[in-house]
Design a protein around this motif. Structure first.
Motif, short mmCIF file in Angstrom:
data_model
loop_
_atom_site.label_atom_id
_atom_site.label_comp_id
_atom_site.label_asym_id
_atom_site.label_seq_id
_atom_site.Cartn_x
_atom_site.Cartn_y
_atom_site.Cartn_z
N GLN A 368 0.82 -1.21 0.00
CA GLN A 368 0.00 0.00 0.00
C GLN A 368 0.85 1.26 0.00
OE1 GLN A 368 -4.07 -0.88 2.32
NE2 GLN A 368 -2.29 -0.98 3.65
N ASP A 369 0.28 2.30 -0.62
CA ASP A 369 0.92 3.61 -0.56
C ASP A 369 -0.17 4.67 -0.44
OD1 ASP A 369 -0.18 3.99 -3.13
OD2 ASP A 369 1.68 3.41 -4.13
N THR A 372 -3.38 4.09 -2.63
CA THR A 372 -4.12 2.83 -2.56
C THR A 372 -5.60 3.11 -2.30
OG1 THR A 372 -2.20 1.64 -1.69
CG2 THR A 372 -4.37 0.63 -1.37
N GLU A 479 2.51 11.03 2.47
CA GLU A 479 3.40 10.08 1.80
C GLU A 479 4.36 9.43 2.79
OE1 GLU A 479 5.25 12.32 -1.26
OE2 GLU A 479 3.58 12.09 -2.69
N ALA A 482 2.29 6.99 5.00
CA ALA A 482 1.92 5.77 4.29
C ALA A 482 3.12 4.84 4.11
CB ALA A 482 1.32 6.13 2.92
N ASN A 483 4.26 5.40 3.76
CA ASN A 483 5.46 4.58 3.58
C ASN A 483 5.90 3.94 4.90
OD1 ASN A 483 5.57 5.21 0.85
ND2 ASN A 483 6.97 6.94 1.14
N SER A 486 3.48 1.06 5.62
CA SER A 486 3.76 -0.07 4.71
C SER A 486 5.01 -0.83 5.14
CB SER A 486 3.93 0.45 3.28
OG SER A 486 2.73 1.00 2.80
#
Length: 530
Positions: A368-369, A372, A479, A482-483, A486
């Motif tokens: 996912q990023d 997604t 960003e 999210a990273n 993940s």
């Protein structure tokens, strides 16, 4: 099956069905609370501040559950499980009330609110440890292993239902009331469970010499706490370098404490963790499976509401709805597995299949990023739920079937213990990974000073505050977030893949009880009721 065995089976079934609602409600309390808090966490962090400590709200709860689980199990074996079980419910409710008051004017405002919440969550976790282990041990007291699968399947379904209702209730409470009610809601539910069990629960009487291994319990608690602190603080931007005296000192404490634990347990009259149960290969293997299950599951799942609310922009209520695919698939599979084990007596295949599916689910979530879509996340977590459904209660059943009846409480507590300690390490380690990746990503985009300001505050974690940020800053923050999340799932894959590999070495041993059991098993169960 003899006439006596046949005659006693309906009585046993009636006893279990009368008690089952109270047991289900108690189990729901322990599971419901964690899931409610998950969807409320972004709002809690926004109000109490301290982004770098937000994983400790979960860690403290799981750690409290972990260190108390073996003690609750042994206390139940020695003194009888009813009063011990009721005491754990009361402690859980006291902790819930205090959590709801954390950071309020009663305790001096929000300045130390996060610290107070973490401390009260640990107290709440101490009670939750007794809820989970005693529910499973009570079922073990009342039902032979061959028939236990269907009841534990029901409990697994109840856990899944709590995991479904928890995010929904937590989201609704957070959006329409106040996050404090995520804790206060336990009080009426716990009161009903307490009253029902006081009136309806009748268990075998125990006449045992009362010796509690307090030294062993204390040493184990010190060692586990030191290990969790190492995984929480080591190498973190807001912690200590791996070579610092703080981390090395904690490592020394952990080694000494756990090194002393083994000889203490060997000499203890009533060890809190009897080492002889680990001579059974199945028990040792399933304990390791439980550890890895807790590590991957609790460690990673705690980040899902954060991803859904902050990155995908869901409201707290909707983030609860978005977890439905995982919980629903877990509930359906748990019921299927419980019934299948009862009918066939076979169980080895389920932890193997569940481990493979769980690893696939974790891997999908690691992809996912920030772009997604919601529907894709739903598919990924549904796969994860399938794997969890094969594993959750099967691990408990195998552990209980590997020991004698006198060690049933120990087996139940050990199974819960290793899953909980795995969860403690998972939440702590993944929290460290998350924070390091987040700080690294923010530093790369905005510089070290800005990254520190964002992570040490917490107001930016409130999804409502994101809309007021400049577009460029908001995009960079999302960003990075999210990273970081993940990366947590990526690390979880490494632990999840070990589950089916270890489960493959479990030996299929016939389950005691049921159609193929000696009548004495049934007679001993029915004759032991008060």
């Amino acid at each position: 099956m003899t006439e006596t065995a046949t005659a006693t089976a309906p009585k046993r079934s009636r006893e279990v069905m009368i008690v089952l609602p109270g047991l289900m409600l108690a189990m729901m309390l322990a599971m419901l609370d964690n899931m409610i808090v998950g969807t409320a966490m972004p709002r809690i962090v926004g109000e109490l501040n301290g982004l770098e400590y937000f994983t400790w709200v979960t860690t403290a709860y799981v750690l409290g559950t972990t260190v108390s689980t073996p003690i609750w199990g042994k206390l139940g074996d020695l003194y009888g499980r009813k009063n011990i079980f009721l005491g754990s419910i009361v402690l859980f409710l006291v902790g819930s009330a205090l959590c709801g008051m954390a950071g309020s004017s009663m305790f001096g405002g929000t300045a130390n609110g996060m610290t107070e919440l973490i401390a009260f969550r640990a107290l709440q976790g101490l009670g939750a440890g007794g809820l989970m282990v005693n529910v499973m041990a009570i079922i073990g007291d009342l039902v032979p292993p061959r028939e236990r699968g269907q009841y534990q399947g029901i409990m697994a379904a109840m856990m899944s239902l709590a995991m479904i209702a928890g995010p929904l209730a937590g989201g609704f409470i957070t959006d329409h009331l106040n996050w404090r009610w995520a804790f206060y809601v336990n009080l009426p539910l716990g009161g009903v469970a307490l009253l029902w069990l006081v009136l309806k629960l009748h268990l075998p009487k125990y006449r045992t010499e009362h010796r509690i291994d307090w030294l062993g319990a204390g040493v184990l608690t010190v060692g586990i706490t030191a290990l969790v602190l190492i995984t929480s603080w080591g190498g973190q931007a807001h912690g200590y370098p791996w070579g610092s005296w703080q981390i090395l000192g904690l490592a020394a404490v952990a080694v000494v404490a756990l090194g002393l634990f083994i000889p203490i347990e060997r000499r203890a009259a009533e060890p809190v963790m009897p080492l002889h149960v680990f001579r059974d290969r199945n028990f040792s293997l399933i304990s390791l499976v439980g550890f890895l299950l807790g590590f991957a599951m609790f460690g990673a799942i705690s980040f899902m509401p954060l991803f859904q609310q902050t990155v995908q922009g869901a409201s707290a209520t909707n983030s609860g709805l978005l977890l439905l695919p995982m919980m629903a698939s877990m509930m359906v599979v748990s019921l299927f597995v419980g019934r299948a084990i009862t009918q066939t007596g076979k169980y080895k295949i389920y932890p193997v299949v569940g481990g493979v599916i769980m690893a696939v689910g974790m891997w999908l979530l690691s992809l996912q990023d920030v772009n997604t879509p919601v529907w894709q996340t739903g598919v990924f977590i549904a796969v994860l739920g399938l794997g969890m459904g094969f594993l959750m209660q099967t691990s408990m059943l195998i552990a209980q079937n590997s020991v004698e009846q006198k060690d049933l409480g120990v087996a139940s507590s050990a199974s819960t213990f290793f899953r909980s300690i795995g969860g403690s390490f998972g939440v702590s380690l993944f929290g460290a990974i998350f924070n390091n990746h987040l700080v690294s990503g923010l530093t790369e985009r905005f510089g070290e000073k800005a990254a520190h300001a964002i992570t040490s505050g917490g107001g930016q974690m409130n999804p409502a505050a994101l809309d007021h940020l400049p577009p460029q800053i908001k995009t960079g923050f999302l960003e990075s977030l999210a990273n970081a999340i993940s990366s947590v799932f990526g690390w979880a894959v490494l632990f999840a893949v070990l589950v089916p590999l270890i489960a493959a070495f479990i030996k299929e041993i016939p389950l005691r009880g049921g159609a193929t059991s000696p009548s004495e098993n049934l007679e001993s169960v029915s004759a032991s009721f008060e």
